[in-house]
Design a protein around this motif. Structure first.
Motif, PDB file in Angstrom:
ATOM      1  N   UNK A  18     105.259 138.359  30.169  1.00 15.40           N
ATOM      2  CA  UNK A  18     106.070 138.683  28.997  1.00 15.40           C
ATOM      3  C   UNK A  18     107.200 137.678  28.827  1.00 15.40           C
ATOM      4  N   UNK A  19     107.768 137.191  29.931  1.00 18.90           N
ATOM      5  CA  UNK A  19     108.795 136.135  29.856  1.00 18.90           C
ATOM      6  C   UNK A  19     108.238 134.898  29.161  1.00 18.90           C
ATOM      7  N   UNK A  20     107.037 134.504  29.563  1.00 15.64           N
ATOM      8  CA  UNK A  20     106.405 133.334  28.958  1.00 15.64           C
ATOM      9  C   UNK A  20     106.158 133.543  27.470  1.00 15.64           C
ATOM     10  N   UNK A  21     105.737 134.748  27.097  1.00 21.18           N
ATOM     11  CA  UNK A  21     105.486 135.045  25.683  1.00 21.18           C
ATOM     12  C   UNK A  21     106.777 134.989  24.872  1.00 21.18           C
ATOM     13  N   UNK A  22     107.834 135.555  25.418  1.00 19.98           N
ATOM     14  CA  UNK A  22     109.129 135.536  24.710  1.00 19.98           C
ATOM     15  C   UNK A  22     109.640 134.105  24.597  1.00 19.98           C
ATOM     16  N   UNK A  23     109.488 133.343  25.664  1.00 20.10           N
ATOM     17  CA  UNK A  23     109.957 131.952  25.623  1.00 20.10           C
ATOM     18  C   UNK A  23     109.157 131.151  24.594  1.00 20.10           C
ATOM     19  N   UNK A  24     107.839 131.332  24.581  1.00 22.77           N
ATOM     20  CA  UNK A  24     106.994 130.612  23.623  1.00 22.77           C
ATOM     21  C   UNK A  24     107.321 131.011  22.188  1.00 22.77           C
ATOM     22  N   UNK A  25     107.647 132.270  22.000  1.00 19.18           N
ATOM     23  CA  UNK A  25     107.926 132.787  20.658  1.00 19.18           C
ATOM     24  C   UNK A  25     109.332 132.438  20.179  1.00 19.18           C
ATOM     25  N   UNK A  26     110.325 132.602  21.067  1.00 17.30           N
ATOM     26  CA  UNK A  26     111.724 132.483  20.637  1.00 17.30           C
ATOM     27  C   UNK A  26     112.525 131.436  21.398  1.00 17.30           C
ATOM     28  N   UNK A  27     111.873 130.729  22.338  1.00 17.21           N
ATOM     29  CA  UNK A  27     112.577 129.743  23.174  1.00 17.21           C
ATOM     30  C   UNK A  27     113.807 130.373  23.823  1.00 17.21           C
ATOM     31  N   UNK A  28     113.627 131.586  24.324  1.00 20.30           N
ATOM     32  CA  UNK A  28     114.708 132.363  24.910  1.00 20.30           C
ATOM     33  C   UNK A  28     114.459 132.545  26.401  1.00 20.30           C
ATOM     34  N   UNK A  29     115.436 132.144  27.207  1.00 20.66           N
ATOM     35  CA  UNK A  29     115.390 132.379  28.647  1.00 20.66           C
ATOM     36  C   UNK A  29     116.458 133.434  28.961  1.00 20.66           C
ATOM     37  N   UNK A  30     116.199 134.259  29.960  1.00 16.01           N
ATOM     38  CA  UNK A  30     117.131 135.338  30.271  1.00 16.01           C
ATOM     39  C   UNK A  30     117.041 135.703  31.744  1.00 16.01           C
ATOM     40  N   UNK A  31     118.016 136.492  32.194  1.00 11.88           N
ATOM     41  CA  UNK A  31     118.100 136.831  33.616  1.00 11.88           C
ATOM     42  C   UNK A  31     116.919 137.692  34.039  1.00 11.88           C
ATOM     43  N   UNK A  32     116.772 137.850  35.356  1.00  9.49           N
ATOM     44  CA  UNK A  32     115.666 138.633  35.890  1.00  9.49           C
ATOM     45  C   UNK A  32     115.852 140.110  35.598  1.00  9.49           C
ATOM     46  N   UNK A  33     114.744 140.797  35.605  1.00  7.63           N
ATOM     47  CA  UNK A  33     114.719 142.227  35.364  1.00  7.63           C
ATOM     48  C   UNK A  33     115.602 142.947  36.391  1.00  7.63           C
ATOM     49  N   UNK A  34     116.518 143.815  35.955  1.00  9.32           N
ATOM     50  CA  UNK A  34     117.380 144.522  36.907  1.00  9.32           C
ATOM     51  C   UNK A  34     116.616 145.638  37.633  1.00  9.32           C
ATOM     52  N   UNK A  35     117.163 146.117  38.703  1.00 10.31           N
ATOM     53  CA  UNK A  35     116.544 147.220  39.442  1.00 10.31           C
ATOM     54  C   UNK A  35     116.674 148.543  38.691  1.00 10.31           C
ATOM     55  N   UNK A  36     117.810 148.718  38.004  1.00 16.15           N
ATOM     56  CA  UNK A  36     118.071 149.966  37.278  1.00 16.15           C
ATOM     57  C   UNK A  36     118.073 149.717  35.772  1.00 16.15           C
ATOM     58  N   UNK A  37     117.787 150.757  35.015  1.00 16.33           N
ATOM     59  CA  UNK A  37     117.830 150.740  33.552  1.00 16.33           C
ATOM     60  C   UNK A  37     116.965 149.630  32.950  1.00 16.33           C
ATOM     61  N   UNK A  38     115.750 149.512  33.450  1.00 18.50           N
ATOM     62  CA  UNK A  38     114.831 148.468  32.985  1.00 18.50           C
ATOM     63  C   UNK A  38     114.458 148.641  31.518  1.00 18.50           C
ATOM     64  N   UNK A  39     114.315 149.905  31.087  1.00 22.95           N
ATOM     65  CA  UNK A  39     113.928 150.140  29.690  1.00 22.95           C
ATOM     66  C   UNK A  39     114.965 149.575  28.722  1.00 22.95           C
ATOM     67  N   UNK A  40     116.240 149.793  29.004  1.00 26.39           N
ATOM     68  CA  UNK A  40     117.308 149.285  28.139  1.00 26.39           C
ATOM     69  C   UNK A  40     117.334 147.750  28.162  1.00 26.39           C
ATOM     70  N   UNK A  41     117.152 147.179  29.340  1.00 29.52           N
ATOM     71  CA  UNK A  41     117.126 145.726  29.469  1.00 29.52           C
ATOM     72  C   UNK A  41     116.044 145.127  28.572  1.00 29.52           C
ATOM     73  N   UNK A  42     114.837 145.670  28.658  1.00 26.94           N
ATOM     74  CA  UNK A  42     113.723 145.135  27.877  1.00 26.94           C
ATOM     75  C   UNK A  42     113.844 145.482  26.398  1.00 26.94           C
ATOM     76  N   UNK A  43     114.374 146.658  26.095  1.00 30.78           N
ATOM     77  CA  UNK A  43     114.554 147.061  24.694  1.00 30.78           C
ATOM     78  C   UNK A  43     115.422 146.045  23.958  1.00 30.78           C
ATOM     79  N   UNK A  44     116.449 145.511  24.638  1.00 28.28           N
ATOM     80  CA  UNK A  44     117.332 144.513  24.027  1.00 28.28           C
ATOM     81  C   UNK A  44     116.573 143.226  23.689  1.00 28.28           C
ATOM     82  N   UNK A  45     115.415 143.042  24.318  1.00 28.00           N
ATOM     83  CA  UNK A  45     114.587 141.854  24.060  1.00 28.00           C
ATOM     84  C   UNK A  45     113.377 142.186  23.177  1.00 28.00           C
TER      85      UNK A  45
END
Length: 179
Positions: A18-45
């Protein structure tokens, strides 16, 4: 737990995919997935994060595969479909836009220059343009037949292993007389 990431209707089975897809689509790099609240982290993306038990039912997996089939078919018909025409075996775009374009040329009922899938020009008569239109329609029907066959395979799968072996691939139509 099995993780899934849904981004723009495509299901990814790993964070890397999914990181590769987001980067290919939006040229966006971001921090690693957190241990907690993963849904909110990914929802923001704009990603839907899903955790599922590993021992999913066969019926659930079939529904998921049917969803993947719809997405694969949509991608094929909306931008990837092509055929091999009887007019010299030339590769022709056969997605929905191509159908609109060729129908427009056919409506003019006169000769015109036509660009094939390789962007090579061809001077075609009005009759040849009508042949192309018919072959694109035949290609569409061929695609739908493949989709229905795949759907039947998915629905009749009796094990997870059988289901996993089903490849969601659409093959181009070759018109009679194409070389």
């Amino acid at each position: 737990m099995k993780k899934s990431y849904i981004y723009k209707g495509q299901i990814y089975s790993s964070e890397k995919e999914v990181r590769n897809a987001i980067f290919a689509d939006r040229r966006l790099a971001f921090m690693e997935e957190p241990e907690n609240d993963k849904r909110a982290f990914w929802r923001a993306l704009d990603v839907e994060y899903v955790e599922e038990k590993e021992d999913e039912s066969l019926e659930f997996l079939k529904e998921q595969k049917l969803y993947e089939l719809e997405r694969a078919f949509s991608r094929w018909r909306n931008g990837g479909a092509y055929i091999y025409s009887s007019l010299g075996g030339v590769k022709i775009d056969a997605d929905q836009r191509a159908m609109i374009d060729v129908s427009g040329l056919a409506a003019l009922d006169k000769s015109a220059v036509f660009m094939d899938a390789e962007n090579q020009p061809h001077q075609l008569t009005a009759e040849q343009i009508k042949i192309l239109r018919r072959e694109i329609v035949e290609g569409g029907n061929f695609s739908y037949q493949q989709k229905w066959d795949l759907r039947n395979q998915i629905k009749s799968a009796e094990t997870k292993e059988e289901l996993e072996k089903i490849e969601l691939v659409f093959l181009p139509y070759t018109a009679k007389g194409a070389k």
